[in-house]
Design an enzyme around this catalytic site. Sequence first.
Site, mmCIF file in Angstrom:
data_model
loop_
_atom_site.group_PDB
_atom_site.id
_atom_site.type_symbol
_atom_site.label_atom_id
_atom_site.label_comp_id
_atom_site.label_asym_id
_atom_site.label_seq_id
_atom_site.Cartn_x
_atom_site.Cartn_y
_atom_site.Cartn_z
ATOM 1 N N SER A 105 0.696 -1.352 -0.213
ATOM 2 C CA SER A 105 0.210 0.069 0.203
ATOM 3 C C SER A 105 0.764 1.501 0.220
ATOM 4 O O SER A 105 1.892 1.172 0.465
ATOM 5 C CB SER A 105 -0.906 0.134 1.205
ATOM 6 O OG SER A 105 -1.808 -1.130 1.224
HETATM 7 N N1 SAH Z 1 -1.322 -4.865 3.971
HETATM 8 C C1 SAH Z 1 -0.526 -4.911 2.848
HETATM 9 C C2 SAH Z 1 -1.321 -4.540 1.585
HETATM 10 C C3 SAH Z 1 -1.723 -5.743 0.904
HETATM 11 S S1 SAH Z 1 -2.511 -5.556 -0.398
HETATM 12 C C4 SAH Z 1 0.667 -3.923 3.155
HETATM 13 O O1 SAH Z 1 1.193 -3.673 4.170
HETATM 14 O O2 SAH Z 1 0.926 -3.390 1.987
HETATM 15 C C5 SAH Z 1 -4.144 -6.604 0.066
HETATM 16 C C6 SAH Z 1 -3.939 -8.106 0.232
HETATM 17 O O3 SAH Z 1 -5.021 -8.558 0.846
HETATM 18 C C7 SAH Z 1 -3.355 -8.925 -0.625
HETATM 19 O O4 SAH Z 1 -2.343 -9.336 -0.535
HETATM 20 C C8 SAH Z 1 -4.558 -9.927 -0.933
HETATM 21 O O5 SAH Z 1 -4.075 -11.041 -1.513
HETATM 22 C C9 SAH Z 1 -5.361 -9.886 0.590
HETATM 23 N N2 SAH Z 1 -6.364 -10.436 0.578
HETATM 24 C C10 SAH Z 1 -7.468 -10.253 -0.098
HETATM 25 N N3 SAH Z 1 -8.516 -10.808 0.222
HETATM 26 C C11 SAH Z 1 -8.137 -11.532 1.272
HETATM 27 C C12 SAH Z 1 -8.953 -12.265 2.300
HETATM 28 N N4 SAH Z 1 -10.371 -12.564 2.223
HETATM 29 N N5 SAH Z 1 -8.485 -12.678 3.568
HETATM 30 C C13 SAH Z 1 -7.168 -12.316 3.624
HETATM 31 N N6 SAH Z 1 -6.268 -11.584 2.710
HETATM 32 C C14 SAH Z 1 -6.854 -11.151 1.662
#
Ligand code: SAH
Length: 256
Positions: A105
């Site tokens: 992010s």
């Molecule tokens: N928190 C991260 C951003 C990750 S992007 C950071 O620090 O940069 C969002 C993430 O959510 C992705 O890796 C995706 O695979 C995950 N995701 C999507 N749906 C999900 C679910 N139902 N449960 C857990 N993770 C999920």
Amino acid sequence: MFKKFRTYPRLSACIRGKIWFLILVFTSMTDASGQDGYAAQRKAMVETIAALARETQSETKRGALDKRVLAAMEKVPRHRFVPDDVAPLAYANRPLPIGNGQTISQPFIVALMTDLLDLKPADRVLEIGTGCGYQAAVLGELAREVYTIEIVEPLAKESATRLAALGYRNVSARSGDGYQGWAAHAPFDAIIVTAGAPAVPPALIEQLKPGGKLVIPVGPQWSGQQLLVIEKNADGGTTTRNLLAVRFVPLTREKQ
Ligand code: SAH
């Protein structure tokens, strides 16, 4: 004897060369303050975040961000959470690809969402969407216990290894569908969802303590999401504030 005298100086030149090489590698990894070579970039990133927080104040209804949050952002080595080829961009205020079709992010959004959780040092926090683990590390700097769930298994494994290697012993990571929360460790003082959900998952409200906050992007896939701050009241009801438009990768579901 002759051979010995001829090879010895050559060998020592070779060792000297290696020592110089190691010194060069080491100095390129550290700066004058003894930190990694990205400390100045990290500081500049935090200044950008603080400025953006002031500029978006009317939208976010948030004044200056908490100093503890900014200090955490200045501490966590974001370049260690991205693939090597994008590491030089690690401190730009932008999301970056991390593989498996996912992203890390934007730093400003990480700081803002963390700030909105109003974390106290004794808090227990749940994150849905570990990705590379960066947000979890920032939370780990501010709260006592962090639980984080990632649905893409290779990412979950990688981020668990990375967080352990960086010494985040207070962060527990697992793979799975975060839609159901993590009942075994509930209730939580705060919950953060870092993927865009079509609607608020009911289990996350259930697993929140009264007085606790859930920060979550809600809306259609890829566009039109709104960042919501949902506070659970003492009577179990909720108060929702709609903060600003955001764009997250979608919250996907495990096959039921
Ligand atoms: N928190 C991260 C951003 C990750 S992007 C950071 O620090 O940069 C969002 C993430 O959510 C992705 O890796 C995706 O695979 C995950 N995701 C999507 N749906 C999900 C679910 N139902 N449960 C857990 N993770 C999920």
